[in-house]
Design a protein around this motif. Sequence first.
Motif, PDB file in Angstrom:
ATOM      1  N   UNK A 109       0.936  -1.225  -0.001  1.00  0.00           N
ATOM      2  CA  UNK A 109      -0.045   0.028  -0.132  1.00  0.00           C
ATOM      3  C   UNK A 109       0.870   1.302   0.021  1.00  0.00           C
ATOM      4  N   UNK A 110       1.812   1.226   0.774  1.00  0.00           N
ATOM      5  CA  UNK A 110       2.763   2.412   0.867  1.00  0.00           C
ATOM      6  C   UNK A 110       3.409   2.574  -0.621  1.00  0.00           C
ATOM      7  N   UNK A 115       4.004   5.637  -5.560  1.00  0.00           N
ATOM      8  CA  UNK A 115       4.074   5.514  -6.917  1.00  0.00           C
ATOM      9  C   UNK A 115       3.034   6.584  -7.337  1.00  0.00           C
ATOM     10  N   UNK A 116       1.670   6.328  -6.744  1.00  0.00           N
ATOM     11  CA  UNK A 116       0.547   7.072  -7.261  1.00  0.00           C
ATOM     12  C   UNK A 116       0.803   8.676  -7.238  1.00  0.00           C
ATOM     13  N   UNK A 120       1.065  11.346 -10.182  1.00  0.00           N
ATOM     14  CA  UNK A 120       0.253  12.356 -10.366  1.00  0.00           C
ATOM     15  C   UNK A 120       1.053  13.802 -10.054  1.00  0.00           C
ATOM     16  N   UNK A 121       2.062  13.757  -9.506  1.00  0.00           N
ATOM     17  CA  UNK A 121       2.802  14.883  -9.073  1.00  0.00           C
ATOM     18  C   UNK A 121       3.511  15.522 -10.431  1.00  0.00           C
ATOM     19  N   UNK A 122       3.859  14.105 -11.073  1.00  0.00           N
ATOM     20  CA  UNK A 122       4.580  14.405 -12.486  1.00  0.00           C
ATOM     21  C   UNK A 122       3.510  14.915 -13.745  1.00  0.00           C
ATOM     22  N   UNK A 123       2.454  14.389 -13.518  1.00  0.00           N
ATOM     23  CA  UNK A 123       1.506  14.628 -14.461  1.00  0.00           C
ATOM     24  C   UNK A 123       0.445  15.683 -14.515  1.00  0.00           C
ATOM     25  N   UNK A 124       0.277  15.823 -13.318  1.00  0.00           N
ATOM     26  CA  UNK A 124      -0.977  16.962 -13.108  1.00  0.00           C
ATOM     27  C   UNK A 124      -0.454  18.174 -13.221  1.00  0.00           C
ATOM     28  N   UNK A 125      -0.933  18.983 -14.054  1.00  0.00           N
ATOM     29  CA  UNK A 125      -0.677  20.473 -14.203  1.00  0.00           C
ATOM     30  C   UNK A 125      -0.592  21.423 -13.143  1.00  0.00           C
TER      31      UNK A 125
END
Length: 167
Positions: A109-110, A115-116, A120-125
């Motif tokens: 889970x960690x 990873x999620x 998200x940090x890399x892809x989310x504008x």
Amino acid sequence: MSVGPEHQRLRPEDRANLVAYVDGELTEVEARALSTKITHSATARREVDLLKKTWDALDKLPRPHVSDQFHDRTLSHVRSDEARRGARLASATAAAATGWKLAVCALIATLAGGGGYLTAWGLWPDPDERVVRELSLAEHLDEYQEVGGFDVLEALMNTPEFGPDSP
């Protein structure tokens, strides 16, 4: 001051084997080694004689008579103790297995959460990135809002000062 071989005492390991020696329960090699020590040491012979006399005195004491039920109860008690010990061991093993499973699930889970988050940090504008990129627009936003629409800009383009033929 050295002690001669005739006064040499038995070592604790040898003394622990004396009962088995007197009862004839030692292996041939162990019995021969202990017999050699007893033969060469008067002190060791006295210890063996004392042990034999003690056993003889104990043999003269009356032996208690126990019923067959005592034997059965003792064996059932020992078996139930072994069963309880086995049950405790089984429950401890099950608890350890459950603990390992929980630890592995927590690790998974960690890793999945981390990873999620990184994905998200890399892809989310980033909402502030556009503002920084178009800073000049943001600095003059009030002025652009006062102008209203493109009609004023088109009118300016048609004037000789701002038109296409302007110097």
